[in-house]
Design a protein around this motif. Structure first.
Motif, PDB file in Angstrom:
ATOM      1  N   ALA A 122       0.988  -1.170  -0.114  1.00 29.52           N
ATOM      2  CA  ALA A 122       0.004  -0.107   0.037  1.00 29.52           C
ATOM      3  C   ALA A 122       0.822   1.387   0.142  1.00 29.52           C
ATOM      4  CB  ALA A 122      -1.119  -0.276   1.171  1.00 29.52           C
ATOM      5  N   ALA A 123       2.042   1.157   0.670  1.00 32.41           N
ATOM      6  CA  ALA A 123       2.696   2.546   0.961  1.00 32.41           C
ATOM      7  C   ALA A 123       3.689   2.708  -0.650  1.00 32.41           C
ATOM      8  CB  ALA A 123       4.009   2.183   1.979  1.00 32.41           C
ATOM      9  N   TYR A 124       3.889   1.440  -1.073  1.00 32.92           N
ATOM     10  CA  TYR A 124       4.412   1.621  -2.363  1.00 32.92           C
ATOM     11  C   TYR A 124       3.763   2.133  -3.430  1.00 32.92           C
ATOM     12  CZ  TYR A 124       6.782  -0.218  -6.737  1.00 32.92           C
ATOM     13  OH  TYR A 124       7.341  -0.275  -7.894  1.00 32.92           O
ATOM     14  N   ALA A 125       2.502   1.455  -3.482  1.00 34.55           N
ATOM     15  CA  ALA A 125       1.562   1.945  -4.484  1.00 34.55           C
ATOM     16  C   ALA A 125       1.187   3.516  -4.372  1.00 34.55           C
ATOM     17  CB  ALA A 125       0.380   1.297  -4.473  1.00 34.55           C
ATOM     18  N   THR A 126       0.933   3.940  -2.949  1.00 34.11           N
ATOM     19  CA  THR A 126       0.506   5.375  -2.725  1.00 34.11           C
ATOM     20  C   THR A 126       1.800   6.305  -3.519  1.00 34.11           C
ATOM     21  OG1 THR A 126      -0.773   4.450  -0.962  1.00 34.11           O
ATOM     22  CG2 THR A 126      -0.170   6.884  -1.069  1.00 34.11           C
ATOM     23  N   CYS A 127       2.841   5.939  -2.965  1.00 33.27           N
ATOM     24  CA  CYS A 127       4.137   6.715  -3.310  1.00 33.27           C
ATOM     25  C   CYS A 127       4.273   6.759  -4.691  1.00 33.27           C
ATOM     26  CB  CYS A 127       5.276   6.282  -2.718  1.00 33.27           C
ATOM     27  SG  CYS A 127       6.937   7.327  -3.216  1.00 33.27           S
ATOM     28  N   VAL A 128       4.017   5.751  -5.521  1.00 36.80           N
ATOM     29  CA  VAL A 128       4.148   5.573  -6.935  1.00 36.80           C
ATOM     30  C   VAL A 128       3.290   6.375  -7.564  1.00 36.80           C
ATOM     31  CG1 VAL A 128       3.927   4.149  -9.020  1.00 36.80           C
ATOM     32  CG2 VAL A 128       5.457   3.164  -7.127  1.00 36.80           C
ATOM     33  N   VAL A 129       1.923   6.442  -7.155  1.00 31.95           N
ATOM     34  CA  VAL A 129       0.908   7.257  -7.775  1.00 31.95           C
ATOM     35  C   VAL A 129       1.285   8.679  -7.675  1.00 31.95           C
ATOM     36  CG1 VAL A 129      -1.498   7.670  -7.642  1.00 31.95           C
ATOM     37  CG2 VAL A 129      -0.940   5.319  -7.660  1.00 31.95           C
ATOM     38  N   VAL A 130       1.708   9.063  -6.309  1.00 29.89           N
ATOM     39  CA  VAL A 130       1.578  10.545  -6.107  1.00 29.89           C
ATOM     40  C   VAL A 130       2.870  10.942  -6.723  1.00 29.89           C
ATOM     41  CG1 VAL A 130       2.389  11.907  -4.174  1.00 29.89           C
ATOM     42  CG2 VAL A 130       0.721  10.408  -3.938  1.00 29.89           C
ATOM     43  N   VAL A 131       4.165  10.263  -6.750  1.00 27.54           N
ATOM     44  CA  VAL A 131       5.195  10.850  -7.394  1.00 27.54           C
ATOM     45  C   VAL A 131       4.884  10.807  -9.059  1.00 27.54           C
ATOM     46  CG1 VAL A 131       7.614  10.019  -8.183  1.00 27.54           C
ATOM     47  CG2 VAL A 131       7.000  10.101  -5.918  1.00 27.54           C
ATOM     48  N   LYS A 132       4.240   9.766  -9.506  1.00 27.89           N
ATOM     49  CA  LYS A 132       3.955   9.975 -10.930  1.00 27.89           C
ATOM     50  C   LYS A 132       3.136  11.115 -11.256  1.00 27.89           C
ATOM     51  CE  LYS A 132       1.527   8.064 -14.872  1.00 27.89           C
ATOM     52  NZ  LYS A 132       1.623   9.111 -15.298  1.00 27.89           N
ATOM     53  N   VAL A 133       2.103  11.383 -10.497  1.00 23.06           N
ATOM     54  CA  VAL A 133       1.215  12.508 -10.890  1.00 23.06           C
ATOM     55  C   VAL A 133       1.901  13.951 -10.678  1.00 23.06           C
ATOM     56  CG1 VAL A 133      -0.723  13.799 -10.131  1.00 23.06           C
ATOM     57  CG2 VAL A 133      -0.852  11.383 -10.354  1.00 23.06           C
ATOM     58  N   SER A 134       2.822  13.779  -9.285  1.00 20.05           N
ATOM     59  CA  SER A 134       3.371  15.509  -9.112  1.00 20.05           C
ATOM     60  C   SER A 134       4.598  15.457  -9.898  1.00 20.05           C
ATOM     61  CB  SER A 134       3.496  15.344  -7.619  1.00 20.05           C
ATOM     62  OG  SER A 134       4.572  14.430  -7.272  1.00 20.05           O
ATOM     63  N   GLY A 150      19.742   7.483  -6.944  1.00 21.55           N
ATOM     64  CA  GLY A 150      19.722   8.775  -7.354  1.00 21.55           C
ATOM     65  C   GLY A 150      19.678   9.168  -9.003  1.00 21.55           C
ATOM     66  N   ASP A 151      19.378   8.222  -9.451  1.00 22.90           N
ATOM     67  CA  ASP A 151      19.058   8.627 -10.983  1.00 22.90           C
ATOM     68  C   ASP A 151      17.929   9.233 -11.342  1.00 22.90           C
ATOM     69  OD1 ASP A 151      17.562   6.218 -10.219  1.00 22.90           O
ATOM     70  OD2 ASP A 151      17.971   5.343 -11.991  1.00 22.90           O
ATOM     71  N   LEU A 152      16.925   9.134 -10.357  1.00 23.13           N
ATOM     72  CA  LEU A 152      15.679   9.859 -10.388  1.00 23.13           C
ATOM     73  C   LEU A 152      15.053  10.301  -8.928  1.00 23.13           C
ATOM     74  CD1 LEU A 152      13.310   7.370 -12.245  1.00 23.13           C
ATOM     75  CD2 LEU A 152      14.072   9.382 -13.048  1.00 23.13           C
ATOM     76  N   SER A 153      14.926  11.879  -8.936  1.00 23.74           N
ATOM     77  CA  SER A 153      14.641  12.282  -7.545  1.00 23.74           C
ATOM     78  C   SER A 153      13.599  13.487  -7.947  1.00 23.74           C
ATOM     79  CB  SER A 153      15.789  12.727  -6.858  1.00 23.74           C
ATOM     80  OG  SER A 153      16.253  13.782  -7.859  1.00 23.74           O
ATOM     81  N   PRO A 154      12.507  13.371  -6.972  1.00 23.14           N
ATOM     82  CA  PRO A 154      11.565  14.277  -6.994  1.00 23.14           C
ATOM     83  C   PRO A 154      11.904  15.730  -6.857  1.00 23.14           C
ATOM     84  CG  PRO A 154      11.321  13.198  -5.015  1.00 23.14           C
ATOM     85  CD  PRO A 154      12.485  12.534  -5.894  1.00 23.14           C
ATOM     86  N   HIS A 155      11.308  16.546  -7.323  1.00 22.72           N
ATOM     87  CA  HIS A 155      11.573  17.873  -7.347  1.00 22.72           C
ATOM     88  C   HIS A 155      10.566  18.896  -6.754  1.00 22.72           C
ATOM     89  CE1 HIS A 155      15.274  17.370  -9.212  1.00 22.72           C
ATOM     90  NE2 HIS A 155      14.732  16.755 -10.357  1.00 22.72           N
ATOM     91  N   SER A 156       9.394  18.340  -6.903  1.00 21.59           N
ATOM     92  CA  SER A 156       8.072  19.044  -6.112  1.00 21.59           C
ATOM     93  C   SER A 156       8.157  18.711  -4.800  1.00 21.59           C
ATOM     94  CB  SER A 156       6.808  18.715  -6.884  1.00 21.59           C
ATOM     95  OG  SER A 156       6.411  17.318  -6.728  1.00 21.59           O
ATOM     96  N   THR A 199       5.218  17.905  -3.005  1.00 19.10           N
ATOM     97  CA  THR A 199       4.405  16.830  -3.146  1.00 19.10           C
ATOM     98  C   THR A 199       5.251  15.547  -3.175  1.00 19.10           C
ATOM     99  OG1 THR A 199       2.688  18.191  -3.833  1.00 19.10           O
ATOM    100  CG2 THR A 199       2.304  15.840  -3.809  1.00 19.10           C
ATOM    101  N   GLY A 200       5.997  15.440  -4.024  1.00 20.25           N
ATOM    102  CA  GLY A 200       6.846  14.332  -4.556  1.00 20.25           C
ATOM    103  C   GLY A 200       7.964  14.024  -3.476  1.00 20.25           C
ATOM    104  N   ARG A 201       8.531  15.101  -2.936  1.00 18.83           N
ATOM    105  CA  ARG A 201       9.414  15.014  -2.047  1.00 18.83           C
ATOM    106  C   ARG A 201       8.667  14.437  -0.689  1.00 18.83           C
ATOM    107  NH1 ARG A 201      14.191  19.508  -2.656  1.00 18.83           N
ATOM    108  NH2 ARG A 201      14.731  18.892  -4.517  1.00 18.83           N
ATOM    109  N   MET A 202       7.667  15.019  -0.290  1.00 17.90           N
ATOM    110  CA  MET A 202       6.957  14.391   0.858  1.00 17.90           C
ATOM    111  C   MET A 202       6.476  13.057   0.944  1.00 17.90           C
ATOM    112  SD  MET A 202       4.572  17.672   1.900  1.00 17.90           S
ATOM    113  CE  MET A 202       3.324  16.875   2.655  1.00 17.90           C
ATOM    114  N   ALA A 203       5.943  12.636  -0.435  1.00 17.87           N
ATOM    115  CA  ALA A 203       5.725  11.101  -0.561  1.00 17.87           C
ATOM    116  C   ALA A 203       6.833  10.279  -0.629  1.00 17.87           C
ATOM    117  CB  ALA A 203       4.955  11.115  -2.036  1.00 17.87           C
ATOM    118  N   ALA A 204       7.982  10.708  -0.979  1.00 20.69           N
ATOM    119  CA  ALA A 204       9.507   9.888  -0.969  1.00 20.69           C
ATOM    120  C   ALA A 204       9.678   9.849   0.456  1.00 20.69           C
ATOM    121  CB  ALA A 204      10.336  10.613  -1.839  1.00 20.69           C
ATOM    122  N   ALA A 205       9.688  10.925   1.259  1.00 16.56           N
ATOM    123  CA  ALA A 205      10.030  10.906   2.641  1.00 16.56           C
ATOM    124  C   ALA A 205       9.302  10.113   3.451  1.00 16.56           C
ATOM    125  CB  ALA A 205      10.157  12.112   3.116  1.00 16.56           C
TER     126      ALA A 205
END
Length: 121
Positions: free
Chosen positions: A24-36, A58-64, A66-72
């Motif tokens: 569930a955590a993985y799926a939620t993060c993937v959706v949030v990062v994909k969208v944001s 480190g090849d991909l990292s969120p910049h928004s 929202t994306g950073r909060m989901a990753a954290a």
């Protein structure tokens, strides 16, 4: 509602439960990062996998934000779930071979009742 079921000692007390929260955590993060981040599905899946396994290439990292909060959140949740999963696996590996089975305990109880019935007037 039975609130006893929501006690922390009752939650996540089996490997399937921990794995379900992982998923569930993985799926939620993937959706949030994909969208944001407007990433492709494969990139979002890759980022989620690298993050949840604490590899972090480190090849991909969120910049928004929202994306950073989901990753954290995924990082913290996966760290805690790693601890719980290790505990569950260890508990399954450590088995007391001297422990009595329920049938053995019931047999002892039955025999004690018989002895008591014979001894008591």
């Amino acid at each position: 509602m039975n609130w006893d079921l929501l006690r922390p000692s009752r939650l996540l007390n089996s490997i399937p439960e921990v794995l379900a929260v992982y998923a569930a955590a993985y799926a939620t993060c993937v959706v949030v990062v994909k969208v944001s981040e407007a990433w492709s599905v494969p990139d979002a899946l890759w980022f989620g996998l690298v993050t949840i396994t604490t590899t972090g290439y480190g090849d991909l990292s969120p910049h928004s934000v929202t994306g950073r909060m989901a990753a954290a959140a995924l990082m913290v949740v996966s760290w805690l779930l790693n601890i719980l999963l290790a505990g569950q696996v260890a508990a399954k590996l450590i088995v007391n071979s001297d422990a009595w089975t329920n049938d053995e305990q019931e047999e002892v109880k039955r025999l004690l009742r018989e002895i008591r019935a014979r001894v008591e007037p």
